[in-house]
Design a protein around this motif. Structure first.
Motif, PDB file in Angstrom:
ATOM      1  N   MET A  65      39.392  45.490  48.547  1.00 39.12           N
ATOM      2  CA  MET A  65      39.124  46.801  48.527  1.00 39.12           C
ATOM      3  C   MET A  65      37.765  47.196  47.784  1.00 39.12           C
ATOM      4  SD  MET A  65      41.250  48.186  50.388  1.00 39.12           S
ATOM      5  CE  MET A  65      41.198  49.826  50.160  1.00 39.12           C
TER       6      MET A  65
ATOM      7  N   ARG B  61      45.975  50.286  59.058  1.00 36.56           N
ATOM      8  CA  ARG B  61      46.970  49.870  57.987  1.00 36.56           C
ATOM      9  C   ARG B  61      48.185  49.385  58.865  1.00 36.56           C
ATOM     10  NH1 ARG B  61      45.698  53.811  53.313  1.00 36.56           N
ATOM     11  NH2 ARG B  61      43.682  53.345  52.711  1.00 36.56           N
TER      12      ARG B  61
ATOM     13  N   LEU C  72      47.882  48.998  49.649  1.00 37.16           N
ATOM     14  CA  LEU C  72      47.076  49.573  50.777  1.00 37.16           C
ATOM     15  C   LEU C  72      47.683  51.162  50.677  1.00 37.16           C
ATOM     16  CD1 LEU C  72      46.903  46.885  53.687  1.00 37.16           C
ATOM     17  CD2 LEU C  72      44.993  47.859  52.092  1.00 37.16           C
TER      18      LEU C  72
ATOM     19  N   THR D 248      44.437  41.907  47.516  1.00 38.85           N
ATOM     20  CA  THR D 248      44.144  43.163  48.396  1.00 38.85           C
ATOM     21  C   THR D 248      43.149  44.129  47.584  1.00 38.85           C
ATOM     22  OG1 THR D 248      46.217  43.143  49.333  1.00 38.85           O
ATOM     23  CG2 THR D 248      45.024  45.294  49.540  1.00 38.85           C
TER      24      THR D 248
ATOM     25  N   THR E  71      42.641  45.930  58.777  1.00 48.84           N
ATOM     26  CA  THR E  71      43.810  46.416  58.110  1.00 48.84           C
ATOM     27  C   THR E  71      43.541  47.373  56.550  1.00 48.84           C
ATOM     28  OG1 THR E  71      44.354  44.603  56.962  1.00 48.84           O
ATOM     29  CG2 THR E  71      45.395  44.863  59.250  1.00 48.84           C
ATOM     30  N   ALA E  72      42.509  46.961  56.180  1.00 48.62           N
ATOM     31  CA  ALA E  72      42.088  47.749  54.905  1.00 48.62           C
ATOM     32  C   ALA E  72      41.749  49.260  55.297  1.00 48.62           C
ATOM     33  CB  ALA E  72      41.070  46.993  54.254  1.00 48.62           C
TER      34      ALA E  72
ATOM     35  N   THR F  37      49.615  45.880  59.287  1.00 50.11           N
ATOM     36  CA  THR F  37      50.178  45.289  57.833  1.00 50.11           C
ATOM     37  C   THR F  37      51.848  45.636  58.117  1.00 50.11           C
ATOM     38  OG1 THR F  37      48.225  45.635  56.802  1.00 50.11           O
ATOM     39  CG2 THR F  37      50.161  44.895  55.511  1.00 50.11           C
TER      40      THR F  37
END
Length: 447
Positions: A51, A161, A213, A47, A155-156, A164
């Protein structure tokens, strides 16, 4: 690296045929906990990779370059180098067997793993298993694919989010359902991937994603308390559900707060993936050689696998991972670099005390008053135009300049006090009177 060595420790007892290394009544089996920690760390770090560089193609290439090369290396090495040396079949029959080449092809597909080679390890306590450690790699690949799909959905980003969180809740519900369904691996398998184990490890992977996240605080006290509670809970379904949370959080916290005084150069620990994929074949070879004690197995296997893992990092993983830089985007506006100046030019330019090294002698011409900038009236009277008394500028200079000290002949030549032109390779040509100050091609700062 600690986790990879613990996996070798966990395999030592079964591969020598002495039973379980850990009592089955333990609520946390260290080898299973280590695997969950692997998946949690993977979710957290991958993840972070997205990012830092949210580019779909580069993200996918990085995952391929990380996962496949070590696995293909060990598969090809076992099938074409080690297998012919230890097989019970004649070499011609071994190489003609479809299983020999199917081992390489199926393992290259990852989701279609094959674990046996013809005539290899047939008489071992754990027969017909060339490399049992590979069984988690298809799960890792599916975890990559699921995260990739979620990241493409956004979702980032802060507003999405919650997707997730929904995915994690769904995985937990599915995992609890499979846990309470009677029968070992009652959900069957997806090609060569057991679904029940897949879902359990995906829960840990998703926890690592959420920890990154949402930037959930990492506390050693909370991690230790979670492990204590897990041990006190005993071996039951509740403890099985809580284990993924406690172990995943504890492993990430341990990595985050690892003492700096215990940090070593990366080359000594970056080979953990190689240690993991080479561990099982090395232990099978030791068992074939007659080692029947689990502690002797561990003592011999751990350093051997460590060396192989380090070599894998240096000659397989690191070179192939560098290929990802081929996809790095170049700067939008790349400035064309000029050739480096001669060191003598740099020294000459930096040694000059004048702000403008090129000063020419201007022929005499009728004086004209310099225009003064407009100033507001003070006391109803206009100030006289021109410079203040006592600070009249010479007619051949438009701005005040600091005169160079009379200690450097080169400075005096450049200021016009000496008519003799400078000699040598850095001597300047006379500048024509009509050339502007900024149009002189011989200025050092323009060169």
């Amino acid at each position: 690296m600690i986790g990879a060595l613990l996996v070798i420790y966990g395999h030592s007892s079964p591969l020598v045929g002495s039973g379980e290394l850990f009592p089955p009544e333990w609520p946390v089996q260290p080898d299973e906990g280590v695997l969950m920690g692997f998946f949690a760390l993977s979710g957290f770090q991958i993840t972070e990779s997205w990012m830092r560089d949210p580019h779909a193609l580069r993200f996918a290439v990085k995952r391929v370059l990380r996962l496949w090369p070590p696995m293909l290396t060990v598969s090809v090495g076992m099938a074409l180098v080690v297998g012919p040396m230890i097989t019970t079949l004649p070499l011609g029959e071994y190489f003609r067997a479809h299983e020999t080449w199917g081992y390489i092809v199926n393992n290259a597909g990852l989701l279609t793993l094959r674990h046996d080679l013809p005539g290899v390890f047939e008489n071992n306590p754990w027969p017909d298993a060339v490399n049992g450690s590979l069984w988690t790699l298809p799960m890792e690949l599916l975890a990559y694919g699921g995260l990739f799909a979620l990241l493409l959905l956004g979702t980032a980003k802060k507003d999405f989010r919650w997707l997730t969180v929904v995915a994690l809740i769904g995985l937990i519900a599915w995992d609890r359902h499979l846990e309470q369904t009677p029968g070992a691996e009652s959900a069957g398998s997806l090609l060569s991937v057991p679904v029940e184990s897949l879902v359990a490890f995906l829960v840990a992977f998703a926890l690592g994603v959420l920890l990154n996240l949402y930037r959930i605080p990492l506390s050693p006290l909370a991690a230790g308390a979670g492990l204590v509670v897990l041990v006190v809970m005993g071996n039951n379904i509740t403890a099985s559900a809580f284990m993924a949370f406690a172990v995943s959080y504890a492993v990430i916290v341990a990595g985050h707060f690892w003492p700096s005084r215990l940090t070593v150069p990366g080359v000594w620990v970056n080979g953990s993936y190689g240690v993991y994929v080479w561990g099982f074949p090395v232990q099978q070879l030791l068992a074939m050689a007659g080692i029947g004690d689990q502690w002797l197995m561990l003592l011999c296997a751990a350093p051997t696998c460590y060396v192989l893992g380090t070599l894998s990092w240096k000659y397989v993983e690191d070179p192939t991972m560098r290929l990802r830089h081929l996809l790095d985007t170049a700067p939008e506006q790349e400035v064309e670099r000029e050739p480096d100046p001669d060191p003598a030019d740099v020294r000459t330019e930096r040694s000059l005390p004048l702000p403008e090294p090129a000063v020419r002698r201007v022929p005499e011409r009728p004086e004209r008053p310099l225009p003064a900038p407009p100033r507001p009236p003070v006391g109803g009277a206009q100030r006289s135009a021109g410079p203040p008394p006592g600070r009249a500028f010479p007619p051949d200079r438009a701005i005040p300049r600091r005169q160079p000290p009379e200690e450097s002949p080169l400075s005096r030549r450049l200021s016009g006090e000496i008519d003799e032109p400078p000699q040598g390779r850095h001597a300047r040509r006379p500048m024509p009177p009509e050339a502007g100050r900024r149009g002189d091609p011989n200025r050092l700062d323009r060169r």
